[in-house]
Structure formats: C-alpha cells, structure tokens
Design a protein around this motif. Sequence first.
Motif, PDB file in Angstrom:
ATOM      1  N   LEU A 190       0.844  -1.439  -0.006  1.00 21.33           N
ATOM      2  CA  LEU A 190      -0.169   0.083  -0.045  1.00 21.33           C
ATOM      3  C   LEU A 190       0.871   1.499  -0.082  1.00 21.33           C
ATOM      4  CD1 LEU A 190      -2.690   1.451   0.396  1.00 21.33           C
ATOM      5  CD2 LEU A 190      -2.432   1.045   2.824  1.00 21.33           C
ATOM      6  N   GLN A 191       0.748   2.097  -0.879  1.00 20.24           N
ATOM      7  CA  GLN A 191       1.373   3.300  -1.113  1.00 20.24           C
ATOM      8  C   GLN A 191       0.643   4.698  -1.176  1.00 20.24           C
ATOM      9  OE1 GLN A 191       4.680   3.300  -3.956  1.00 20.24           O
ATOM     10  NE2 GLN A 191       4.545   1.008  -3.853  1.00 20.24           N
ATOM     11  N   GLU A 192       0.796   5.450  -0.705  1.00 22.35           N
ATOM     12  CA  GLU A 192       0.253   6.863  -0.597  1.00 22.35           C
ATOM     13  C   GLU A 192       0.528   7.650  -1.974  1.00 22.35           C
ATOM     14  OE1 GLU A 192      -0.716  11.214   1.647  1.00 22.35           O
ATOM     15  OE2 GLU A 192       0.186   9.352   2.938  1.00 22.35           O
ATOM     16  N   ARG A 193      -0.336   7.944  -2.602  1.00 22.27           N
ATOM     17  CA  ARG A 193       0.006   8.679  -3.797  1.00 22.27           C
ATOM     18  C   ARG A 193      -0.968   9.888  -4.086  1.00 22.27           C
ATOM     19  NH1 ARG A 193       3.949   6.145  -7.275  1.00 22.27           N
ATOM     20  NH2 ARG A 193       5.207   4.661  -5.742  1.00 22.27           N
ATOM     21  N   ALA A 194      -0.235  10.744  -5.024  1.00 20.11           N
ATOM     22  CA  ALA A 194      -1.418  11.889  -5.471  1.00 20.11           C
ATOM     23  C   ALA A 194      -2.316  11.373  -6.478  1.00 20.11           C
ATOM     24  CB  ALA A 194      -0.431  13.056  -6.087  1.00 20.11           C
ATOM     25  N   ASN A 195      -3.639  11.840  -6.603  1.00 15.57           N
ATOM     26  CA  ASN A 195      -4.564  11.284  -7.625  1.00 15.57           C
ATOM     27  C   ASN A 195      -4.031  10.987  -9.095  1.00 15.57           C
ATOM     28  OD1 ASN A 195      -6.816  10.981  -5.724  1.00 15.57           O
ATOM     29  ND2 ASN A 195      -7.533  13.138  -6.033  1.00 15.57           N
ATOM     30  N   ALA A 196      -3.379  11.796  -9.709  1.00 14.58           N
ATOM     31  CA  ALA A 196      -3.004  11.775 -10.805  1.00 14.58           C
ATOM     32  C   ALA A 196      -1.946  10.573 -11.026  1.00 14.58           C
ATOM     33  CB  ALA A 196      -2.286  12.897 -11.417  1.00 14.58           C
ATOM     34  N   ASP A 197      -1.077  10.569  -9.754  1.00 12.16           N
ATOM     35  CA  ASP A 197      -0.088   9.240  -9.960  1.00 12.16           C
ATOM     36  C   ASP A 197      -0.748   8.122  -9.809  1.00 12.16           C
ATOM     37  OD1 ASP A 197       2.508   8.570 -10.328  1.00 12.16           O
ATOM     38  OD2 ASP A 197       2.592   8.241  -8.077  1.00 12.16           O
ATOM     39  N   ILE A 198      -1.817   8.047  -9.025  1.00 11.79           N
ATOM     40  CA  ILE A 198      -2.758   6.757  -8.799  1.00 11.79           C
ATOM     41  C   ILE A 198      -3.200   6.220 -10.071  1.00 11.79           C
ATOM     42  CG2 ILE A 198      -4.558   5.865  -7.444  1.00 11.79           C
ATOM     43  CD1 ILE A 198      -4.117   7.720  -5.361  1.00 11.79           C
ATOM     44  N   ALA A 199      -3.741   7.203 -10.815  1.00  9.88           N
ATOM     45  CA  ALA A 199      -4.423   6.659 -11.944  1.00  9.88           C
ATOM     46  C   ALA A 199      -3.294   5.989 -13.070  1.00  9.88           C
ATOM     47  CB  ALA A 199      -5.056   7.746 -12.591  1.00  9.88           C
ATOM     48  N   ARG A 200      -2.379   7.122 -13.063  1.00  5.78           N
ATOM     49  CA  ARG A 200      -0.886   6.655 -13.885  1.00  5.78           C
ATOM     50  C   ARG A 200      -0.587   5.326 -13.757  1.00  5.78           C
ATOM     51  NH1 ARG A 200       0.490  12.122 -13.849  1.00  5.78           N
ATOM     52  NH2 ARG A 200       1.846  11.628 -12.052  1.00  5.78           N
ATOM     53  N   GLY A 201      -0.374   5.053 -12.215  1.00  4.50           N
ATOM     54  CA  GLY A 201       0.172   3.957 -11.717  1.00  4.50           C
ATOM     55  C   GLY A 201      -0.770   2.750 -12.307  1.00  4.50           C
ATOM     56  N   VAL A 202      -1.999   2.819 -12.184  1.00 10.53           N
ATOM     57  CA  VAL A 202      -2.957   1.650 -12.344  1.00 10.53           C
ATOM     58  C   VAL A 202      -2.646   1.442 -13.964  1.00 10.53           C
ATOM     59  CG1 VAL A 202      -5.235   0.827 -12.449  1.00 10.53           C
ATOM     60  CG2 VAL A 202      -4.360   2.050 -10.391  1.00 10.53           C
ATOM     61  N   ARG A 203      -2.828   2.591 -14.616  1.00 11.19           N
ATOM     62  CA  ARG A 203      -2.712   2.487 -16.291  1.00 11.19           C
ATOM     63  C   ARG A 203      -1.494   1.725 -16.810  1.00 11.19           C
ATOM     64  NH1 ARG A 203      -3.429   7.465 -16.976  1.00 11.19           N
ATOM     65  NH2 ARG A 203      -5.753   7.330 -17.043  1.00 11.19           N
ATOM     66  N   ASP A 204      -0.526   1.987 -15.885  1.00 12.36           N
ATOM     67  CA  ASP A 204       0.873   1.634 -16.752  1.00 12.36           C
ATOM     68  C   ASP A 204       1.213   0.268 -15.958  1.00 12.36           C
ATOM     69  OD1 ASP A 204       2.348   2.172 -14.061  1.00 12.36           O
ATOM     70  OD2 ASP A 204       2.946   4.050 -15.072  1.00 12.36           O
ATOM     71  N   GLY A 205       0.529  -0.074 -14.981  1.00 11.55           N
ATOM     72  CA  GLY A 205       0.709  -1.584 -14.408  1.00 11.55           C
ATOM     73  C   GLY A 205       1.654  -1.611 -13.191  1.00 11.55           C
ATOM     74  N   ARG A 206       2.047  -0.197 -12.652  1.00 12.90           N
ATOM     75  CA  ARG A 206       2.565  -0.164 -11.411  1.00 12.90           C
ATOM     76  C   ARG A 206       1.917  -0.613  -9.959  1.00 12.90           C
ATOM     77  NH1 ARG A 206       4.209   4.929 -10.336  1.00 12.90           N
ATOM     78  NH2 ARG A 206       2.993   5.805 -11.994  1.00 12.90           N
ATOM     79  N   ALA A 207       0.522  -0.434 -10.288  1.00 12.79           N
ATOM     80  CA  ALA A 207      -0.371  -0.714  -9.245  1.00 12.79           C
ATOM     81  C   ALA A 207      -1.614  -1.763  -9.848  1.00 12.79           C
ATOM     82  CB  ALA A 207      -0.931   0.436  -8.718  1.00 12.79           C
ATOM     83  N   ASP A 208      -2.178  -2.472  -8.932  1.00 13.29           N
ATOM     84  CA  ASP A 208      -3.035  -3.408  -9.377  1.00 13.29           C
ATOM     85  C   ASP A 208      -4.596  -2.710  -9.018  1.00 13.29           C
ATOM     86  OD1 ASP A 208      -1.635  -5.805  -9.839  1.00 13.29           O
ATOM     87  OD2 ASP A 208      -1.523  -5.965  -7.741  1.00 13.29           O
TER      88      ASP A 208
END
Length: 319
Positions: free
Chosen positions: A126-144
Amino acid sequence: MQFDLTDLRLFVRCAEDGAITRAATREHLSLAAASVRVKTLEDRVGLPLLYREARGVRLTPAGEAFFRHARAVLRQTEQLRADLLEFGTGLRGRLRVFANTTAVTDFLPELLPEFLAAHPRVDIDLQERANADIARGVRDGRADLGIVAGHVDTMGLRAIHFSTDRLVLVVPKGHPLARQDQVAFADTLDEDHIGMHEGSTLQAYLTQIADQMGRSLRHRIQLSGFDAICRMVGAGVGVAVVPESAAHRNLAPMRLAQVELSDSWRWRDRYILVREQRALPAFADALIDSLVARFGPPARAPAPAPQAAAPAPARRRRP
C-alpha cells in the motif's frame, strides 16, 4: 546433468518398493520401458544406482544419495505446482494498491486487518500517492488497484464508485466559528490551519483551492494523520479541514466542533480504479467487494466517473 521428472519419480518408486515391476505399475509404465528409463538414468549419472537382485532391487551408496536428492526435488516441484495453482486461482499473491491520503490514513487501516486475516496468503503493498499518479500507476501496471477521490483522468481505466466523502471544518469548542452552521473555506483562511504532511493528496487539493482564490493556507504544523490533526485542533493550535469520518471519530474525545463547509467541492466521490479488459485475481475482487460493502449505499448520488479536467474532444475520438 538434466533429469526428467518421470525418471526421478520412477527411481524413487523403485527405491521405496524395492522392485522395478511395482514401480512401473504405479507410474503406469511397462516393465520394459521402466527398465530402460532406470538404465538411461544410471548412464546419465555415470554410476550404478541400484543393485539388481533375484527378489528385487536395493540402493547402492550412490543410489542412497541420489534417492535423497531426487525425493527433495520432487517435493519442491510439487510445492511449486501447488503454489502456482494458488496464484492462478487467486488464493495467493501480492496486491499493489496506490491510494490517496484519506484511504491510507483513515479507512484502510480499519478495513485491511480483517481482509488480511481472511486471506492469510495475500500480501498488500500500500502506497500513498497523489490522485494523478494513482491513475497513471494503475494504467501503466505499477499498481493493481487505485483509490482516488474527486476528478481524475480515468481514460483506459474502469472506475468503481464505492462511497461519497464530505470534507468538514473542525474547530475547538468555544471558537468563534463554532457558532456558525456553515462557513465558506475562504472565510477560514485568516485562521491558523493544521494540515496534512507535504505531498498528501488532501493537502495538495486544499492548497490548490486556496491558490485559485489568490490566497494561501497558513499552517502552524503539518502532520501525517487525521487523528493527530484533530488532537492539535482540540488543543487550540488552529482549525482544520478533514473528512467527516475523521471528525466524527474525534468530536467527543478531543472536544471539537464540526462546522459545515458551504463550498460545493466539499463532496468528493471515491472510486476504485482498475485497468480495462484485465481480469483481476479473486483476492483483488474480494478487496473491492469489502470496500463497497463497508460503505454501503452512497450518501448522495455519485457524480459521473471522474475524467480529465477538460480533454479536447478530438483527442478522445482519435482513432
């Protein structure tokens, strides 16, 4: 040396049964095929592994060592197969979650212990991120999974609404603002504020709103949790904007007063983000179900799924 697992199983059977005939039957091989396999195995090792006797076979000294290692390899192979089966069926795995400040500090610490107890073979990053980085992370596969609030670019993602959050102002009991039923955020900017730490999603959100007003937030102190913020407010250090859930939890013990904000942005729809066209493991679906079940029906109808601030129509329709 390279060994075939069928040969290793056959050899272990021979050692356990003391006869190639019984081992062949258990491995569903003909006696001739089993004998050839054992002889080929010995040729590959370069040493005799079995003594052939009238009433069966027994291990040579080299065969004793080979037997111990072969049995260990087969156990490890079976464990590997079982582990991979668990991953494939969603019983075991690692879930990477990017989430905003409120999720990380407020409600996930209450929800995750029960979830992890129910899924002992699942680990969560579990990592705290800014909203924009959360979406990018899911989109590029860094987050499930991603957990966001408010307006975010969700192109290429599926947004699952699970609750509606409301931001409120908390002040010490006896504070002049405590006598008001409702106050505009702009009218609080002359007060000393207690804020979240730099880099938190909520802090960036409130700072941006103040900037748009041509004002700034004056922080006496910035902390890493809403309960700590409420404790500071109760001690008379300043005022704070926090999620309503955090305010309710601390009103009585910290001697706080809750004041409604009149700004429309006080309502924030929360979404779980996942990649489109991607099947999630069963434990990921279970976490989504837990979030939805925890909050139940939303306090108000959710806004449309968040999108980019003002994407150009041509860009959305690009082939």
